[in-house]
Motif scaffolding. Structure first.
Motif, PDB file in Angstrom:
ATOM      1  N   GLY A  72       0.820  -1.213   0.000  1.00  0.00           N
ATOM      2  CA  GLY A  72       0.000   0.000   0.000  1.00  0.00           C
ATOM      3  C   GLY A  72       0.849   1.257   0.000  1.00  0.00           C
ATOM      4  N   ALA A  73       1.905   1.248   0.823  1.00  0.00           N
ATOM      5  CA  ALA A  73       2.793   2.408   0.893  1.00  0.00           C
ATOM      6  C   ALA A  73       3.509   2.636  -0.442  1.00  0.00           C
ATOM      7  N   LEU A  74       3.966   1.558  -1.073  1.00  0.00           N
ATOM      8  CA  LEU A  74       4.679   1.681  -2.344  1.00  0.00           C
ATOM      9  C   LEU A  74       3.776   2.214  -3.456  1.00  0.00           C
ATOM     10  N   LEU A  75       2.541   1.748  -3.468  1.00  0.00           N
ATOM     11  CA  LEU A  75       1.590   2.254  -4.470  1.00  0.00           C
ATOM     12  C   LEU A  75       1.299   3.736  -4.220  1.00  0.00           C
ATOM     13  N   GLY A  76       1.233   4.125  -2.945  1.00  0.00           N
ATOM     14  CA  GLY A  76       1.052   5.535  -2.607  1.00  0.00           C
ATOM     15  C   GLY A  76       2.235   6.372  -3.048  1.00  0.00           C
ATOM     16  N   VAL A  77       3.436   5.844  -2.833  1.00  0.00           N
ATOM     17  CA  VAL A  77       4.651   6.541  -3.287  1.00  0.00           C
ATOM     18  C   VAL A  77       4.612   6.730  -4.799  1.00  0.00           C
ATOM     19  N   PHE A  78       4.204   5.680  -5.502  1.00  0.00           N
ATOM     20  CA  PHE A  78       4.138   5.769  -6.965  1.00  0.00           C
ATOM     21  C   PHE A  78       3.136   6.830  -7.399  1.00  0.00           C
ATOM     22  N   ASN A  79       1.983   6.893  -6.732  1.00  0.00           N
ATOM     23  CA  ASN A  79       0.996   7.939  -7.043  1.00  0.00           C
ATOM     24  C   ASN A  79       1.601   9.320  -6.857  1.00  0.00           C
ATOM     25  N   ILE A  81       2.549  12.178  -9.774  1.00  0.00           N
ATOM     26  CA  ILE A  81       1.902  13.497  -9.723  1.00  0.00           C
ATOM     27  C   ILE A  81       2.926  14.618  -9.652  1.00  0.00           C
ATOM     28  N   THR A  82       3.975  14.432  -8.858  1.00  0.00           N
ATOM     29  CA  THR A  82       4.958  15.503  -8.657  1.00  0.00           C
ATOM     30  C   THR A  82       6.036  15.530  -9.738  1.00  0.00           C
ATOM     31  N   LYS A  83       6.487  14.355 -10.172  1.00  0.00           N
ATOM     32  CA  LYS A  83       7.581  14.284 -11.145  1.00  0.00           C
ATOM     33  C   LYS A  83       7.116  14.656 -12.547  1.00  0.00           C
ATOM     34  N   PHE A  84       5.960  14.146 -12.950  1.00  0.00           N
ATOM     35  CA  PHE A  84       5.488  14.348 -14.321  1.00  0.00           C
ATOM     36  C   PHE A  84       4.329  15.335 -14.419  1.00  0.00           C
ATOM     37  N   LEU A 127       7.456  29.337  -2.052  1.00  0.00           N
ATOM     38  CA  LEU A 127       8.275  30.531  -1.796  1.00  0.00           C
ATOM     39  C   LEU A 127       8.767  30.590  -0.348  1.00  0.00           C
ATOM     40  N   SER A 128       7.996  29.972   0.546  1.00  0.00           N
ATOM     41  CA  SER A 128       8.391  29.977   1.957  1.00  0.00           C
ATOM     42  C   SER A 128       9.386  28.864   2.283  1.00  0.00           C
ATOM     43  N   GLY A 129       9.774  28.087   1.272  1.00  0.00           N
ATOM     44  CA  GLY A 129      10.805  27.071   1.459  1.00  0.00           C
ATOM     45  C   GLY A 129      10.305  25.665   1.717  1.00  0.00           C
ATOM     46  N   ILE A 130       9.015  25.446   1.607  1.00  0.00           N
ATOM     47  CA  ILE A 130       8.461  24.102   1.821  1.00  0.00           C
ATOM     48  C   ILE A 130       8.719  23.229   0.593  1.00  0.00           C
ATOM     49  N   ASN A 131       9.204  22.023   0.837  1.00  0.00           N
ATOM     50  CA  ASN A 131       9.431  21.068  -0.249  1.00  0.00           C
ATOM     51  C   ASN A 131       8.080  20.428  -0.604  1.00  0.00           C
ATOM     52  N   VAL A 132       7.365  21.084  -1.507  1.00  0.00           N
ATOM     53  CA  VAL A 132       6.000  20.681  -1.835  1.00  0.00           C
ATOM     54  C   VAL A 132       5.940  19.254  -2.365  1.00  0.00           C
ATOM     55  N   ASN A 133       6.844  18.906  -3.255  1.00  0.00           N
ATOM     56  CA  ASN A 133       6.836  17.557  -3.841  1.00  0.00           C
ATOM     57  C   ASN A 133       7.018  16.476  -2.777  1.00  0.00           C
ATOM     58  N   LYS A 134       7.921  16.723  -1.855  1.00  0.00           N
ATOM     59  CA  LYS A 134       8.191  15.756  -0.791  1.00  0.00           C
ATOM     60  C   LYS A 134       6.963  15.554   0.092  1.00  0.00           C
ATOM     61  N   ILE A 135       6.286  16.649   0.410  1.00  0.00           N
ATOM     62  CA  ILE A 135       5.091  16.571   1.261  1.00  0.00           C
ATOM     63  C   ILE A 135       3.973  15.829   0.532  1.00  0.00           C
ATOM     64  N   LYS A 136       3.800  16.111  -0.746  1.00  0.00           N
ATOM     65  CA  LYS A 136       2.740  15.437  -1.507  1.00  0.00           C
ATOM     66  C   LYS A 136       2.998  13.937  -1.593  1.00  0.00           C
ATOM     67  N   ILE A 137       4.235  13.543  -1.823  1.00  0.00           N
ATOM     68  CA  ILE A 137       4.566  12.117  -1.879  1.00  0.00           C
ATOM     69  C   ILE A 137       4.278  11.464  -0.526  1.00  0.00           C
ATOM     70  N   ALA A 138       4.622  12.162   0.561  1.00  0.00           N
ATOM     71  CA  ALA A 138       4.362  11.634   1.903  1.00  0.00           C
ATOM     72  C   ALA A 138       2.862  11.445   2.138  1.00  0.00           C
ATOM     73  N   VAL A 139       2.070  12.403   1.671  1.00  0.00           N
ATOM     74  CA  VAL A 139       0.622  12.350   1.866  1.00  0.00           C
ATOM     75  C   VAL A 139       0.008  11.169   1.104  1.00  0.00           C
TER      76      VAL A 139
END
Length: 328
Positions: free
Chosen positions: A116-123, A127-130, A215-227
């Motif tokens: 489940g976690a791996l499929l979530g990571v792939f999602n 979304i973030t990479k492409f 702009l405030s320095g949040i790594n948006v892609n990293k947070i989205k992958i975590a979510v």
């Protein structure tokens, strides 16, 4: 002026408690139409059923708070439940190497959660990479995960999984069903995460204004992958509970579960635009959906009409959400 202020204050209070009011009216209506509704047995049955949707909906809430969506949770639930059941019952055979790998109960559960976690990571990565829209990426995963479930099971249920595994979905602990305990733990962790941690603040910030968050320095892609990883893992938890309760991994398990999860999230007050909502609101939304489902069954409403009613409820919840957003 004072009159307008009082009306606005009253309107805000009404909006704040609209889910509770809806739940009360729903329970009142069903109890008047069916004498089986207000019984202890039925109450525990509803709580057991709600526990699965709560797990899925909590993950969905985190995704929606970032202005995303995850349509794959139902299929991920089915795949993770099937993998857990298959490994527990059959293990992994490698005839070419004359090798058999058996799995303990804990090992099979961990494997299911990991899938489940791996499929979530792939999602999240897609979304973030492409820059694929979440709707499209998770819709694709819905089909992929369902296909993998059919391949893993051969289209047949995997049953007779043992009493220890069955106790996860049907057992009791201190007078409360085990699935209720599991969903309660998930809720507590999620509430702490959203209210007391940096990750929680970042999730709300991204949903509120993604450009400002960057702009405030949040790594948006990293947070989205975590979510999305959390959402996939919680779908796996739901899959394990469902499989355990049925003592069988069904290839078609979890169909339309994503609709119940989205309905719970929206009814609970989380905005589909992101940045606004709460875990406890989603839990209340899941209770409303669970009570609605239970009531429709008790009243012998056709399954086809049940789908119509749930669809109408989702649409109404979205309309109310948009109306509330405009009034703010």
């Amino acid at each position: 002026m004072e009159k307008q202020s009082a009306v606005k204050k009253y309107s805000r209070s009404l909006i704040k408690f609209q889910s509770l009011i809806a739940l009360f009216l729903l329970c009142l209506a069903i109890s008047l139409l069916s004498d089986k509704f207000l019984t202890a047995t039925n109450a525990w049955n509803v709580m057991r059923q709600i526990s699965v949707n709560v797990c899925i909906s909590v993950g969905m809430t985190l995704v929606v708070l970032t202005a995303g969506i995850d349509l794959s949770v139902g299929s991920v639930l089915a795949l993770c439940g099937a993998v857990t059941a298959g490994l527990l019952k059959n293990g992994i055979e490698l005839p070419a190497n004359n090798l058999f790998i058996g799995f303990t109960l804990l090992g099979a559960i961990v494997a299911g959660l990991l899938i489940g976690a791996l499929l979530g990571v792939f999602n999240g990565w897609t979304i973030t990479k492409f820059k694929v829209p979440p709707f499209v990426a998770t819709l694709a995963m819905l089909t992929i995960a369902r296909g993998l479930t059919m391949l893993w099971t051969g289209g047949y249920p995997i049953s007779s999984l043992g009493e220890n595994f069955a106790s996860i979905g049907t057992g009791w602990l201190l007078g409360i069903p085990v699935p209720v305990w599991l969903s309660g733990i998930v809720v507590v962790i999620a509430v702490v995460l959203t209210k007391k941690t940096r990750l929680g603040r970042y999730i709300y910030a991204i949903g509120g204004n993604e450009s400002a968050a960057k702009l405030s320095g949040i790594n948006v892609n990293k947070i989205k992958i975590a979510v999305y990883t959390i959402a996939g893992t919680l779908a796996a938890v739901g899959g394990i509970i469902v499989t355990s309760r049925l003592d069988s991994a069904q290839p078609n398990a979890g169909v339309t579960y994503e609709l119940d999860a989205i309905a719970a999230v929206v009814i609970g007050g989380t905005s589909l635009s992101g940045g606004r909502g709460s875990i406890l609101g989603t839990v209340l939304g899941a209770v409303i959906i669970g009570v609605l489902n239970n009531g429709l069954v008790l009243l012998n409403v056709s399954p086809f009409w049940q789908q119509v009613v749930k669809g109408a409820v989702i649409l109404l919840a979205v309309i109310i959400d948009k109306a509330n957003a405009k009034s703010e």
